[in-house]
Design an enzyme around this catalytic site. Sequence first.
Site, PDB file in Angstrom:
ATOM      1  N   LYS A 200      29.840  31.612  71.857  1.00  0.00           N
ATOM      2  CA  LYS A 200      29.563  33.041  71.681  1.00  0.00           C
ATOM      3  C   LYS A 200      30.165  33.911  72.781  1.00  0.00           C
ATOM      4  O   LYS A 200      30.760  34.956  72.499  1.00  0.00           O
ATOM      5  CB  LYS A 200      28.058  33.266  71.573  1.00  0.00           C
TER       6      LYS A 200
ATOM      7  N   ASP B 130      22.200  37.862  65.941  1.00  0.00           N
ATOM      8  CA  ASP B 130      21.087  36.985  66.327  1.00  0.00           C
ATOM      9  C   ASP B 130      19.805  37.776  66.553  1.00  0.00           C
ATOM     10  O   ASP B 130      18.731  37.420  66.065  1.00  0.00           O
ATOM     11  CB  ASP B 130      21.427  36.218  67.613  1.00  0.00           C
TER      12      ASP B 130
ATOM     13  N   GLY C 189      16.038  31.827  78.718  1.00  0.00           N
ATOM     14  CA  GLY C 189      17.435  31.726  78.332  1.00  0.00           C
ATOM     15  C   GLY C 189      18.058  33.081  78.091  1.00  0.00           C
ATOM     16  O   GLY C 189      17.585  33.859  77.268  1.00  0.00           O
TER      17      GLY C 189
END
Length: 653
Positions: A74, A111, A133
């Site tokens: 990504k 996302d 994260g």
Amino acid sequence: MTSTPTAAASVAFMLGHPVAHTAMPAGVNAWASETGTDAMMAPLDLPPEALAGFLQALRGMANCPGCVLTAPHKQAALTLVDRASAAAEAAGGVNVITRTATGELVGDNTDGAGFVAALEAAGGVPRNVLIFGCGGAGASIATAIAARAPVRLDLVEADPDRSAALAARLGAPAQAIAAPASLEGYDLIVNATAVGLNGEGMIHDLDGLSPGAVVADVVTKPAVTPFLKAAEAKGARIQPGAAMALAQIPLVRQAFGWGNSIAPGYGMVARSCFSILRNWVRVLRHAAGLPPWTVRMPSDRAFEGRKGGSMSITKMTRRAWLAGVSAIAAGTMTLAAGAATANDKVTLGALRFTSHGAGFVAFEKGYFEAEGLDVEFEFFQAAQPIAVATASGDVDFGITGVTGGLMNLAEKGALRIVGGVLHEKAGYDGMMIMASNQAYDAGMTTVDDIKGHSVAMTQVGSTFHYMTNLIADAKGWDMGEMKMVPLQKVGAMVAAFKSGQTDVMIMVPHIAKALTEAGAGHEIGWLNEYAEYQISTMITSVDNIENNRDMVERFVRAYSKGIADMNRVFLDGEAEEGELEELTQMIAKYVAPDQPYEKAAPSIQAGAMYLNPDMALNKTDVAAQMQWFKDEGLVDSDLTVDQLVDGSFVETF
């Protein structure tokens, strides 16, 4: 209708390293097969060093509209596209690349939108958030949540510079922190790392996790990671990683030009996009020794033989996550065939409450049949999932409270309120305000004492949430002074209340009176002492309103007859000889199917509430409710009452 791709198919790719764990190709291909769309998505295990070469080749692939990317590609992809969306720039990564007719590559990141959409399926995005994260997925999720005005947004990352940079981009309240020892105070915890992939490890030991909090994972293999399994065992709601991926399918379809119309009609999308997730979850939970999954998935019924189509065993669905799909794309294809079939088979979503009894009476007395309707019931354990199921096409009509989830779906063009059902009214039994035995013994004996105590509710944005606000508003309290405890299901609310885990519960009278009579709680007041309001309504999809208006009108007429019988027999004292017993027996079959009639009958008769005659709707009060949800940040501020209500079927006031 099912089909296989031809040589002229539009072919997109799913890129990752590894890629075998991803859910989107199966979901897209199931949708394409079911709808007869000549398209497919092929997974491609692509090492990082090969990404630049592949994307260069993609520019010349005439029948390839683009690709979807997962880890580890990504961030690198953001530097390789010709231009990127604001969402991709904000997230610092790309997960969808669209190839234009001239070979230009355009990057986007969906996302966060998919993740938030799945959360909205349960009625809203929690506001005290911890994310582990800050890579591509984590940054996108954090960006999407930051746009929903959270109270707290804490970011944890192995690389502290990365979390600090993301927090700086997002601004307050986002902050980079070290991993906390306790999760106390967070109502949404997200694992946006690869920890847990293939069932290995947990990002946190879940110490301090509050029952009713949402725990989410972006890992898709296994479908239920050790992190989620442990969270569920502690009473949390869980959102698996496949949810985020599959909720993005309508966005990907739009990006790739695979039927990008925005129109209502969700049943087929639900069947195809979520069939794989349901089967994965069933198999893996069984293997793990877990009970069947009911968390955040409102319906247990598959679609075999329903709505004019026979589904194979791999085309089943449960519609929790599709509320997110609906909220993003308000139904990504027009499905006229998704309306009631020629024999007008329709499904009504309901709770096993006496207040839903008008539908049971209308069925048992043949009112639906007289209108040419073959009705079946789908039962739920909370109000908000009924709105989800109505938007997705799992049910044709729903009897449900005016919730935040319902409003968000209405704002996206998925459904409308078409009639009023249950109304708080002075002089009639309504919602009882109750104190647990433990709280009562400790001195909480009146409504004036409940400020600062824990209050049970199903979900954030539920009717129970709003009812508590009505009391707080009448008393001049701030909702921040109330400790709201989301427990997902009415049964869980009752259990927590009886055990003293929550101090306060507002409950329908047929349950509340039974509890007080059994010594399991205390009556301290009634909601209608503080407000008269429209509790529940009838909803249906915009697709039904626009394409099956006659069916909606017939359903409203039949249901209204059931309401008339309920009010006349239970409230007005005008029952003919034997009629009270007759209606009680009808309702007991649905409200208390596992109880002896003799035990169920008293609570049913004592639990009757005021139902809106002819389903007339208090539109003024619905507008007031909508404004509160807007003020709380639980509903899009652009929603109007005319988007929420179709007043053409009943009288409004």
